[in-house]
Write an enzyme that holds these catalytic residues in place. Structure first.
Site, PDB file in Angstrom:
ATOM      1  N   LYS A  17       0.812  -1.200   0.000  1.00  0.00           N
ATOM      2  CA  LYS A  17       0.000   0.000   0.000  1.00  0.00           C
ATOM      3  C   LYS A  17       0.851   1.259   0.000  1.00  0.00           C
ATOM      4  O   LYS A  17       0.409   2.331  -0.375  1.00  0.00           O
ATOM      5  CB  LYS A  17      -0.870   0.044   1.281  1.00  0.00           C
ATOM      6  N   GLY A  18       2.095   1.142   0.485  1.00  0.00           N
ATOM      7  CA  GLY A  18       2.915   2.303   0.822  1.00  0.00           C
ATOM      8  C   GLY A  18       3.076   3.350  -0.269  1.00  0.00           C
ATOM      9  O   GLY A  18       3.229   4.527   0.021  1.00  0.00           O
ATOM     10  N   GLU A  44       7.866   3.014  -6.075  1.00  0.00           N
ATOM     11  CA  GLU A  44       7.923   2.443  -4.721  1.00  0.00           C
ATOM     12  C   GLU A  44       8.079   3.548  -3.673  1.00  0.00           C
ATOM     13  O   GLU A  44       8.558   4.640  -3.970  1.00  0.00           O
ATOM     14  CB  GLU A  44       9.077   1.419  -4.667  1.00  0.00           C
ATOM     15  N   ASP A  45       7.644   3.268  -2.457  1.00  0.00           N
ATOM     16  CA  ASP A  45       7.757   4.260  -1.387  1.00  0.00           C
ATOM     17  C   ASP A  45       9.160   4.325  -0.806  1.00  0.00           C
ATOM     18  O   ASP A  45       9.725   5.395  -0.642  1.00  0.00           O
ATOM     19  CB  ASP A  45       6.718   3.988  -0.272  1.00  0.00           C
ATOM     20  N   ASP A  92      14.468  -0.425   1.602  1.00  0.00           N
ATOM     21  CA  ASP A  92      15.077  -0.630   2.913  1.00  0.00           C
ATOM     22  C   ASP A  92      16.136  -1.733   2.754  1.00  0.00           C
ATOM     23  O   ASP A  92      17.240  -1.458   2.311  1.00  0.00           O
ATOM     24  CB  ASP A  92      13.945  -0.987   3.876  1.00  0.00           C
ATOM     25  N   LYS A 137      17.008   3.999   1.841  1.00  0.00           N
ATOM     26  CA  LYS A 137      17.755   3.859   3.105  1.00  0.00           C
ATOM     27  C   LYS A 137      18.916   2.910   2.859  1.00  0.00           C
ATOM     28  O   LYS A 137      18.856   1.738   3.264  1.00  0.00           O
ATOM     29  CB  LYS A 137      16.829   3.222   4.157  1.00  0.00           C
ATOM     30  N   PHE A 159      13.222   5.092  11.202  1.00  0.00           N
ATOM     31  CA  PHE A 159      11.929   4.554  10.793  1.00  0.00           C
ATOM     32  C   PHE A 159      11.037   5.752  10.524  1.00  0.00           C
ATOM     33  O   PHE A 159      10.847   6.607  11.392  1.00  0.00           O
ATOM     34  CB  PHE A 159      11.325   3.628  11.852  1.00  0.00           C
ATOM     35  N   VAL A 160      10.533   5.834   9.300  1.00  0.00           N
ATOM     36  CA  VAL A 160       9.771   7.019   8.913  1.00  0.00           C
ATOM     37  C   VAL A 160       8.301   6.692   8.633  1.00  0.00           C
ATOM     38  O   VAL A 160       7.960   5.557   8.270  1.00  0.00           O
ATOM     39  CB  VAL A 160      10.401   7.727   7.690  1.00  0.00           C
ATOM     40  N   ASP A 201       3.570   3.751   6.712  1.00  0.00           N
ATOM     41  CA  ASP A 201       2.816   3.537   7.947  1.00  0.00           C
ATOM     42  C   ASP A 201       3.657   3.000   9.092  1.00  0.00           C
ATOM     43  O   ASP A 201       4.764   2.510   8.895  1.00  0.00           O
ATOM     44  CB  ASP A 201       1.707   2.504   7.684  1.00  0.00           C
ATOM     45  N   ARG A 235      -0.316   6.946   7.378  1.00  0.00           N
ATOM     46  CA  ARG A 235      -0.113   7.000   5.918  1.00  0.00           C
ATOM     47  C   ARG A 235      -0.599   8.326   5.343  1.00  0.00           C
ATOM     48  O   ARG A 235      -0.129   8.760   4.306  1.00  0.00           O
ATOM     49  CB  ARG A 235      -0.873   5.870   5.216  1.00  0.00           C
TER      50      ARG A 235
HETATM   51  P1  IMP Z   1      12.512  -4.062   1.958  1.00  0.00           P
HETATM   52  O1  IMP Z   1      12.123  -5.349   1.299  1.00  0.00           O
HETATM   53  O2  IMP Z   1      13.237  -4.276   3.257  1.00  0.00           O
HETATM   54  O3  IMP Z   1      13.262  -3.102   1.065  1.00  0.00           O
HETATM   55  O4  IMP Z   1      11.157  -3.456   2.437  1.00  0.00           O
HETATM   56  C1  IMP Z   1      10.571  -2.384   1.924  1.00  0.00           C
HETATM   57  C2  IMP Z   1       9.216  -2.212   2.593  1.00  0.00           C
HETATM   58  O5  IMP Z   1       9.316  -2.160   4.023  1.00  0.00           O
HETATM   59  C3  IMP Z   1       8.686  -0.881   2.161  1.00  0.00           C
HETATM   60  O6  IMP Z   1       7.944  -0.988   0.962  1.00  0.00           O
HETATM   61  C4  IMP Z   1       7.873  -0.449   3.359  1.00  0.00           C
HETATM   62  O7  IMP Z   1       6.557  -0.956   3.247  1.00  0.00           O
HETATM   63  C5  IMP Z   1       8.552  -1.086   4.550  1.00  0.00           C
HETATM   64  N1  IMP Z   1       9.457  -0.120   5.220  1.00  0.00           N
HETATM   65  C6  IMP Z   1      10.801  -0.112   5.221  1.00  0.00           C
HETATM   66  N2  IMP Z   1      11.300   0.920   5.926  1.00  0.00           N
HETATM   67  C7  IMP Z   1      10.227   1.604   6.385  1.00  0.00           C
HETATM   68  C8  IMP Z   1      10.089   2.812   7.193  1.00  0.00           C
HETATM   69  O8  IMP Z   1      11.038   3.483   7.623  1.00  0.00           O
HETATM   70  N3  IMP Z   1       8.799   3.197   7.435  1.00  0.00           N
HETATM   71  C9  IMP Z   1       7.705   2.519   6.986  1.00  0.00           C
HETATM   72  N4  IMP Z   1       7.808   1.397   6.231  1.00  0.00           N
HETATM   73  C10 IMP Z   1       9.047   0.950   5.940  1.00  0.00           C
HETATM   74 MG    MG Z   2       5.783  -0.873   0.714  1.00  0.00          MG
END
Ligand code: IMP
Ligand code: MG
Length: 184
Positions: A50-51, A106-107, A110, A138, A159-160, A166, A172
């Site tokens: 959803k992000g 993408e939002d 991470d 990040k 953590f944002v 969210d 959100r």
């Molecule tokens: P990844 O697979 O670890 O890159 O995960 C990415 C997903 O984790 C993002 O699409 C977000 O939904 C969630 N996420 C990662 N960091 C944050 C944060 O700081 N705040 C909120 N959601 C996050």
């Molecule tokens: Mg996401």
């Protein structure tokens, strides 16, 4: 997530790290770069729910190349901290992407695992081309080698919340990006 008062809820918003105005400016710049990259060729913007829904709404209204919109919902599964390489699509695109220049919207990146899995999955469907635009990056938390083609903001390991992101499904709808306060 449970809140006992509006004061408790608001105290979770530690400080704004990217303002509404800074986001707007960065999106206008990103849209210009996307317009230049595709030079009038139609694209399919794909947002990962959803992000990314807020970013998608603003970015799609800032680009001027002809574009279609698609949504997918993806969950990656991990054995402890190690990706099983399995991404489960809980809602898939309806388009046959072999006819499209695809831009994933993408939002945040991470660890990079989710997007790495989604990109591999979509590449296997032979799109005309595939690029990734992320609002936030990040890099300090990266676990797999993955880079976006375009990242609007690079942030430290906070953590944002806000602008689509969210914590426990809340926040959100904040119009800015804020640092979340665990202690607040
Ligand atoms: P990844 O697979 O670890 O890159 O995960 C990415 C997903 O984790 C993002 O699409 C977000 O939904 C969630 N996420 C990662 N960091 C944050 C944060 O700081 N705040 C909120 N959601 C996050
Ligand atoms: Mg996401």
């Amino acid at each position: 997530m449970e809140f006992h008062s509006i004061e408790e809820f608001n105290s979770k918003i530690k400080r704004v790290i990217i303002s509404k105005e800074e986001i707007e400016t960065a999106i206008q710049n990103a849209a210009k770069q996307i317009d230049a990259m595709y030079d009038g060729h139609p694209i399919l913007l794909v947002s990962i729910l959803k992000g990314a829904f807020v970013f998608m709404a603003d970015l799609s209204r800032a680009v001027t190349v002809p574009c279609e919109i698609g949504f997918m919902c993806a969950k990656s599964y991990y054995n402890g901290t190690v990706s099983c390489g399995a991404v489960k699509i809980t809602m898939d695109l309806e388009q046959d992407i072999s006819r499209y220049h695809v831009v994933i919207v993408e939002d945040i990146i991470d660890t990079g695992r989710t997007l790495n899995d989604v990109v591999n999955l979509l590449k296997a469907r032979n799109p005309l081309s595939l690029k990734v635009v992320t609002l936030l990056d990040k890099p300090a938390r990266r676990k797999v080698d993955f880079e976006a083609d375009l990242a609007l903001f690079t942030i430290p390991d906070y953590f944002v919340i806000g602008y689509g992101l969210d914590c426990g499904e809340y926040f959100r709808n904040l119009p800015y990006i804020a640092e979340y306060d665990e202690q607040g």
